[in-house]
Write a protein that holds these residues in place. Structure first.
Motif, short mmCIF file in Angstrom:
data_model
loop_
_atom_site.label_atom_id
_atom_site.label_comp_id
_atom_site.label_asym_id
_atom_site.label_seq_id
_atom_site.Cartn_x
_atom_site.Cartn_y
_atom_site.Cartn_z
N GLY A 82 2.08 -8.48 12.42
CA GLY A 82 2.02 -8.75 10.99
C GLY A 82 0.68 -8.38 10.39
O GLY A 82 0.60 -7.80 9.30
N ARG A 83 -0.39 -8.74 11.10
CA ARG A 83 -1.73 -8.42 10.60
C ARG A 83 -1.98 -6.91 10.60
O ARG A 83 -2.59 -6.36 9.68
CB ARG A 83 -2.79 -9.12 11.44
CG ARG A 83 -2.80 -10.63 11.27
CD ARG A 83 -3.87 -11.26 12.16
NE ARG A 83 -5.21 -10.77 11.83
CZ ARG A 83 -5.98 -11.31 10.90
NH1 ARG A 83 -5.55 -12.33 10.18
NH2 ARG A 83 -7.19 -10.80 10.67
N ARG A 90 1.38 -3.01 1.86
CA ARG A 90 0.80 -2.73 0.55
C ARG A 90 1.08 -1.29 0.12
O ARG A 90 1.37 -1.02 -1.05
CB ARG A 90 -0.71 -2.98 0.58
CG ARG A 90 -1.09 -4.44 0.73
CD ARG A 90 -2.58 -4.64 0.62
NE ARG A 90 -3.13 -4.14 -0.64
CZ ARG A 90 -4.40 -4.30 -1.01
NH1 ARG A 90 -5.25 -4.96 -0.21
NH2 ARG A 90 -4.84 -3.83 -2.16
N ILE A 91 1.02 -0.37 1.06
CA ILE A 91 1.31 1.02 0.74
C ILE A 91 2.77 1.17 0.34
O ILE A 91 3.11 1.89 -0.62
CB ILE A 91 0.97 1.92 1.93
CG1 ILE A 91 -0.53 1.87 2.24
CG2 ILE A 91 1.42 3.36 1.69
CD1 ILE A 91 -0.93 2.62 3.49
N THR A 92 3.68 0.48 1.05
CA THR A 92 5.10 0.55 0.70
C THR A 92 5.36 -0.03 -0.68
O THR A 92 6.13 0.53 -1.48
CB THR A 92 5.92 -0.21 1.76
OG1 THR A 92 5.66 0.34 3.06
CG2 THR A 92 7.41 -0.11 1.47
N ASP A 93 4.72 -1.16 -0.99
CA ASP A 93 4.88 -1.76 -2.32
C ASP A 93 4.38 -0.81 -3.42
O ASP A 93 5.01 -0.68 -4.47
CB ASP A 93 4.13 -3.09 -2.39
CG ASP A 93 4.75 -4.14 -1.46
OD1 ASP A 93 5.92 -3.98 -1.10
OD2 ASP A 93 4.03 -5.11 -1.11
N ALA A 94 3.24 -0.16 -3.15
CA ALA A 94 2.71 0.79 -4.14
C ALA A 94 3.65 1.98 -4.32
O ALA A 94 3.81 2.51 -5.43
CB ALA A 94 1.33 1.27 -3.71
N ARG A 108 -6.02 0.87 -3.40
CA ARG A 108 -7.42 0.45 -3.22
C ARG A 108 -7.54 -0.51 -2.04
O ARG A 108 -8.00 -1.65 -2.17
CB ARG A 108 -7.96 -0.19 -4.50
CG ARG A 108 -8.05 0.77 -5.67
CD ARG A 108 -8.75 0.14 -6.87
NE ARG A 108 -8.88 1.09 -7.95
CZ ARG A 108 -7.98 1.27 -8.91
NH1 ARG A 108 -6.88 0.54 -8.90
NH2 ARG A 108 -8.16 2.16 -9.85
N LEU A 109 -7.14 -0.04 -0.88
CA LEU A 109 -7.14 -0.86 0.33
C LEU A 109 -8.57 -1.13 0.78
O LEU A 109 -9.34 -0.20 1.00
CB LEU A 109 -6.36 -0.15 1.43
CG LEU A 109 -5.91 -0.99 2.62
CD1 LEU A 109 -4.93 -2.06 2.15
CD2 LEU A 109 -5.25 -0.09 3.66
N PRO A 110 -8.98 -2.42 0.91
CA PRO A 110 -10.36 -2.72 1.32
C PRO A 110 -10.55 -2.53 2.82
O PRO A 110 -9.58 -2.37 3.57
CB PRO A 110 -10.52 -4.18 0.90
CG PRO A 110 -9.14 -4.75 1.01
CD PRO A 110 -8.21 -3.65 0.62
N ARG A 117 -6.37 3.05 6.14
CA ARG A 117 -7.22 3.26 4.96
C ARG A 117 -7.19 4.72 4.52
O ARG A 117 -7.16 5.02 3.32
CB ARG A 117 -8.66 2.83 5.25
CG ARG A 117 -8.94 1.37 5.00
CD ARG A 117 -8.32 0.49 6.04
NE ARG A 117 -8.51 -0.93 5.80
CZ ARG A 117 -7.98 -1.87 6.57
NH1 ARG A 117 -7.22 -1.53 7.62
NH2 ARG A 117 -8.17 -3.16 6.31
N GLU A 118 -7.19 5.64 5.49
CA GLU A 118 -7.11 7.05 5.13
C GLU A 118 -5.79 7.38 4.46
O GLU A 118 -5.73 8.15 3.49
CB GLU A 118 -7.30 7.91 6.39
CG GLU A 118 -8.72 7.87 6.95
CD GLU A 118 -8.87 8.76 8.17
OE1 GLU A 118 -7.83 9.30 8.63
OE2 GLU A 118 -10.00 8.92 8.66
N LEU A 119 -4.70 6.77 4.96
CA LEU A 119 -3.40 6.97 4.34
C LEU A 119 -3.39 6.41 2.92
O LEU A 119 -2.87 7.05 1.99
CB LEU A 119 -2.31 6.31 5.18
CG LEU A 119 -0.88 6.37 4.61
CD1 LEU A 119 -0.43 7.81 4.45
CD2 LEU A 119 0.08 5.60 5.53
N ALA A 120 -3.96 5.22 2.73
CA ALA A 120 -3.99 4.61 1.40
C ALA A 120 -4.84 5.43 0.44
O ALA A 120 -4.46 5.64 -0.72
CB ALA A 120 -4.52 3.18 1.50
N ASP A 121 -6.00 5.91 0.91
CA ASP A 121 -6.86 6.72 0.05
C ASP A 121 -6.18 8.03 -0.33
O ASP A 121 -6.28 8.50 -1.48
CB ASP A 121 -8.19 6.99 0.75
CG ASP A 121 -9.03 5.73 0.92
OD1 ASP A 121 -8.74 4.73 0.23
OD2 ASP A 121 -9.95 5.74 1.75
#
Length: 360
Positions: A82-83, A90-94, A108-110, A117-121
């Motif tokens: 889960g963690r 978050r990426i799926t929700d976006a 904007r994944l911290p 993070r690379e996928l989110a950016d």
């Protein structure tokens, strides 16, 4: 794509963690079992049927340990999975938000950089480019509608005048209608050319940009003489690979733009071609009024005109440089606009050289 439902990634990771823990525990117990059989415990040596005693003593402990490892692996694996998958959620929700049409949303994944993070950016950057592209397309549609509505409205007004006064200034009205309809046709053809170049639906063949420059110059020479502009053409053979018709349109648009938006008298246009490592270059430079770098960067936008363009007799339809940019991009090239310190602008198109020229 319509897919059948399956187990979640979190459940798969949990079972994988639990299975790995169970395997590690089983291997550890097997090692202990081998050790007990090879090195008998001093307290069990005197016991009759030593191996049976070892089994009876070792088996309950082994079962208890494996049960504990199974529960621990499942619970710990579920929490850890889960963690680990929280950023993916978050990426799926976006993605769902963007699918609903909200392109302004960002993840904007911290945290420090890792795969998630690379996928989110990358996703945020894609959304930013997509939002800018959609906004540009909306502006383009609105501007195109406005530009097309103007000649149609003028035509309607002229027809109403002709209807109310059929024996009056019919010759003048027909002449004005011809001018208005010609502008509407030019705008429509420019839009079609822009769409064709943007799709990249054209065949590629060897093209010499220096020949394109000479042909465009010869075609526009009467217009240059009319405006009191001198055209100077120079440079080397510049073999590229692309559509001759589109590249000729690109060159003609650049030379036409340089002639029309020049000094009122005694202006100059320089058309040069050259070869660089792996690329060929077409440069069109003209004298004229001074413009800022900020304004120069916006001149390739559709229907964008400089401050003095609408007042000229050859204002065009506002798509000249937009078509040039689109054709250059469709040929995997670049377009650069640089204001000249003395006034005017320098426009450079750089295209990949044809394979026959890359070895030189």
């Amino acid at each position: 794509m319509d897919r059948a439902p399956g187990p979640s990634v979190r459940l798969k990771l949990t079972l994988s963690y639990a299975g790995f823990v169970m395997l590690a525990g089983a291997l550890l117990l097997a090692a202990v079992w081998v050790f007990l059989n090879r090195v008998p415990h001093p307290g069990l040596i005197i016991v009759p049927d030593y191996r049976l005693a070892v089994v009876r003593t070792f088996a309950p402990t082994a079962v208890a340990v494996l049960t504990f490892l199974l529960v621990f692996g499942l619970a710990g694996g579920w929490i850890l999975a889960g963690r680990m998958l929280a950023p993916l959620t978050r990426i799926t929700d976006a993605t769902r938000v963007a699918t609903d049409g909200s392109l302004s949303h960002r993840i904007r994944l911290p945290g420090r950089r890792d795969e998630f993070r690379e996928l989110a950016d990358a996703f945020d950057a894609m959304l930013a480019r997509l939002e800018a592209h959609v906004a540009e397309q909306r502006r383009f549609a609105a501007n195109a509608s406005h530009e097309l509505r103007t000649p149609l409205a003028v035509s309607k007004a002229l027809l109403e005048v002709a209807r109310s006064d059929p024996d009056g200034r019919s010759g003048e009205i027909i002449e004005r209608l011809d001018v208005v309809n010609t502008r509407a046709i030019d705008l429509t053809e420019a839009l079609l050319l822009l769409s064709r170049a943007d799709r990249g639906s054209f065949s590629r063949e060897p093209v010499d940009l220096s020949l394109m420059a000479e042909e465009a110059t010869e075609t526009l020479l009467p217009l240059a003489e009319q405006h009191g502009v001198v055209i100077e053409t120079s440079g080397d053979i510049a073999p590229a690979l692309g559509s001759p018709a589109l590249l000729l349109q690109l060159t003609t648009n650049l030379v036409h733009n340089a002639i029309v938006h020049n000094l009122p008298a005694q202006g100059t246009v320089w058309v040069r071609t050259g070869v660089r490592p792996g690329t060929v270059v077409l440069t069109v430079e003209n004298t004229g009024r001074r413009i800022s770098a900020r304004l120069a960067s916006t001149l390739t936008e559709p229907f964008r005109r400089g401050t003095d363009r609408v007042r000229t007799g050859h204002a065009g339809v506002g798509l000249g440089l937009a078509i040039v940019r689109t054709i250059a991009q469709a040929h995997d090239g670049t377009l650069t606009l640089t204001p000249r310190a003395a006034g005017g602008i320098r426009i450079t198109v750089e295209l990949p050289a044809s394979s026959s020229n890359t070895g030189r």
